[in-house]
Design a protein around this motif. Structure first.
Motif, PDB file in Angstrom:
ATOM      1  N   VAL A 162       0.798  -1.333  -0.052  1.00 42.32           N
ATOM      2  CA  VAL A 162       0.192  -0.038   0.006  1.00 42.32           C
ATOM      3  C   VAL A 162       0.811   1.123   0.017  1.00 42.32           C
ATOM      4  CG1 VAL A 162      -1.673   1.296   1.306  1.00 42.32           C
ATOM      5  CG2 VAL A 162      -1.956  -0.913   1.013  1.00 42.32           C
ATOM      6  N   LEU A 208       1.365   4.887  -2.539  1.00 41.57           N
ATOM      7  CA  LEU A 208       0.758   6.339  -1.986  1.00 41.57           C
ATOM      8  C   LEU A 208       1.870   7.157  -1.534  1.00 41.57           C
ATOM      9  CD1 LEU A 208      -2.454   5.096   0.275  1.00 41.57           C
ATOM     10  CD2 LEU A 208      -2.302   5.976  -2.143  1.00 41.57           C
ATOM     11  N   ILE A 210       2.716  10.193  -3.778  1.00 40.98           N
ATOM     12  CA  ILE A 210       1.537  11.049  -3.707  1.00 40.98           C
ATOM     13  C   ILE A 210       1.718  12.095  -2.378  1.00 40.98           C
ATOM     14  CG2 ILE A 210      -1.101  11.450  -3.346  1.00 40.98           C
ATOM     15  CD1 ILE A 210      -1.310   8.769  -4.824  1.00 40.98           C
ATOM     16  N   ALA A 211       2.152  11.487  -1.232  1.00 42.14           N
ATOM     17  CA  ALA A 211       2.446  11.949  -0.162  1.00 42.14           C
ATOM     18  C   ALA A 211       3.572  12.990  -0.519  1.00 42.14           C
ATOM     19  CB  ALA A 211       2.793  11.122   1.081  1.00 42.14           C
ATOM     20  N   SER A 238      -1.280  11.237   9.096  1.00 40.13           N
ATOM     21  CA  SER A 238      -0.749  10.082   8.719  1.00 40.13           C
ATOM     22  C   SER A 238      -0.475   9.088   9.978  1.00 40.13           C
ATOM     23  CB  SER A 238       0.599  10.060   7.877  1.00 40.13           C
ATOM     24  OG  SER A 238       0.126  10.850   6.669  1.00 40.13           O
ATOM     25  N   ILE A 293      -1.155   3.068   4.763  1.00 37.15           N
ATOM     26  CA  ILE A 293      -1.638   4.588   4.263  1.00 37.15           C
ATOM     27  C   ILE A 293      -1.015   5.454   5.085  1.00 37.15           C
ATOM     28  CG2 ILE A 293      -3.453   5.908   3.865  1.00 37.15           C
ATOM     29  CD1 ILE A 293      -5.080   3.467   2.901  1.00 37.15           C
ATOM     30  N   ALA A 299       2.894   5.676   4.510  1.00 44.73           N
ATOM     31  CA  ALA A 299       3.130   6.250   3.275  1.00 44.73           C
ATOM     32  C   ALA A 299       3.193   7.764   3.501  1.00 44.73           C
ATOM     33  CB  ALA A 299       1.945   5.979   2.135  1.00 44.73           C
ATOM     34  N   GLY A 300       2.710   8.250   4.237  1.00 42.92           N
ATOM     35  CA  GLY A 300       2.473   9.765   4.767  1.00 42.92           C
ATOM     36  C   GLY A 300       3.272  10.578   5.823  1.00 42.92           C
ATOM     37  N   SER A 313       9.671   4.707  -1.617  1.00 40.29           N
ATOM     38  CA  SER A 313       8.599   3.883  -2.165  1.00 40.29           C
ATOM     39  C   SER A 313       9.370   2.342  -2.666  1.00 40.29           C
ATOM     40  CB  SER A 313       7.707   4.498  -3.308  1.00 40.29           C
ATOM     41  OG  SER A 313       6.966   3.774  -3.821  1.00 40.29           O
TER      42      SER A 313
END
Length: 421
Positions: A67, A71, A74-75, A91, A125, A128-129, A362
């Motif tokens: 996941v 994402l 984008i973060a 996050s 998720i 990711a942030g 990532s």
């Protein structure tokens, strides 16, 4: 004289504030690592409690990372556009919610596996942030490149410290009730959230006005000019995490299945190579300063050491021998990671730093996601196939480190871009 004293006092106050800010920032990789690695030593226990296979148990680790892979970029863009804290704070909250859902499912439900996976998706998720924004945030915090490199060494040390503590903490907490590690994650997230809100202030001149159009244009420009060394760093990062988490999965399984170590004893044994990794990251961060040449050669020799260590596991599976060999593997990995962080953070303009470092994060998560399930599949056959794969990957990483970055003598990272063949 009075002005000198005032300036000196302001400098000391600034350093003190930055020290606390760095501690707060370092809590993020520490907690995110705990949130994932803490579950590795108790996967065999989960298999028994949830009645799942070894491959299914590896999904508990893998889904978190899969996941995050999609994402994280984008973060990174959102952090470049709106600011680092704006992305990090929600996050951390989401990561905590994911831990609560997984823990509740394991506690209350008969068929808990699918809900645990959903909770882990929420944690992915959140990760990711939070985790990828740490690197550009450190770059924003310090003006001197030397301070950035040293601080990134501390960040990687915190990341690795999480890996050192995780098998011990995971085993200790699971020793009370097997699903308690899921509930520990929200508590850690609250601590980190408070530290970030209190200690990390928005840096001066920290204007995030990146439009999507400019983001696309800048990204294309960066990759068109520097794609060779960027891709090399990204691939090396993915390989390192693949090897690390693959070996941790293998070591966790063999310690329990072959040698009968479980619980806290297994946690301490897993912590030995990870402690070596932690120390190597800290020392490397102090050594490299802002010298690109040092970063290149430390990464190269770190991956050579990793490859040789992995290959040596083929000659014997005796307990002490295996622990020592994987310890040397940890040193090689620990020395390489801060170099890769520093090369990226110091070579990319501040406006795009979050985006580029997030792509690197990532790729690292891709390695984390792929390692355990692939090693689990390879462990069903001859163990030599796993060793050969990891050795080849180490050699590829060393070759990329050797070929991709050609620094000019006497030049610093802050003064130049990596020069490519």
């Amino acid at each position: 004289m009075a002005m000198e004293l005032i300036n000196r006092e302001e400098l000391l106050n600034g350093k003190k504030k930055n020290k606390w800010a760095l501690i707060a920032i370092a809590s993020i990789p520490l907690i995110m690592t705990l949130g994932n690695s803490m579950l590795i030593p108790i996967l065999p226990l989960m298999e028994k409690q949830l009645h799942i296979s070894k491959l299914q148990s590896s999904y508990i680790i893998t889904v978190y990372s899969i996941v995050a892979i999609f994402l994280i970029p984008i973060a990174g863009f959102l952090s470049d556009k709106y600011g680092r804290k704006v992305v990090i704070i929600p996050s951390l909250i989401l990561t905590g919610i994911g831990g609560i859902l997984s823990g509740w499912a394991a506690w209350e439900l008969d068929n808990a596996f699918i809900w645990i996976i959903i909770g882990r998706i929420l944690q992915g998720i959140g990760a990711a942030g939070a985790f990828p924004i740490v690197l550009p945030l450190v770059g924003d915090l310090y003006k001197k490149e030397e301070d950035v490199s040293s601080s990134l060494g501390i960040i990687e040390t915190a990341n690795t410290l999480g890996k050192v503590l995780s098998p011990i903490l995971g085993a200790l907490i699971a020793g009370v009730i097997w699903y308690l590690p899921f509930f520990a994650i929200p508590i850690f997230c609250i601590i980190s959230l408070i530290l970030i809100m209190l200690c990390v202030k928005k840096p001066k001149d920290d204007d995030h006005q990146l439009s999507f159009g400019r983001f696309v244009k800048n990204t294309k420009k960066i990759f068109s000019e520097h794609w060779k060394w960027l891709m090399a760093v990204f691939i090396i990062g993915a390989i390192i995490m693949f090897i690390l988490f693959g070996l941790l999965f293998y070591l966790s399984s063999i310690l329990e299945d072959k040698y009968g170590y479980d619980g806290v004893k297994k946690g301490f044994l897993l912590a030995i190579p990870l402690a070596a990794l932690c120390i190597a990251s800290f020392v490397t961060g102090k050594i490299i300063k802002d010298n690109l040449k040092k970063m290149k050669w430390i990464t190269f020799f770190g991956m050579i050491l990793t490859g040789v260590s992995v290959a040596a596991t083929m000659f014997s599976d005796r307990f002490i021998y295996l622990i020592v060999i994987i310890l040397f593997c940890g040193i090689g990995i620990g020395a390489s990671l801060p170099c890769l962080d520093a090369i990226l953070t110091q070579s990319i303009e501040k406006e795009m730093r979050g985006t580029i470092t997030s792509i690197f994060s990532s790729m690292r998560f891709a390695g984390v996601a792929a390692g355990p399930p692939i090693v689990a599949l390879l462990m069903k056959g001859n163990i030599s196939s796993m060793v050969i794969l990891l050795t080849i990957l180490s050699a590829v990483a060393a070759l990329l480190a050797f070929k991709a970055i050609k620094p000019k003598r006497g030049k610093k990272v802050g003064e130049m871009d990596p020069v490519l063949e």
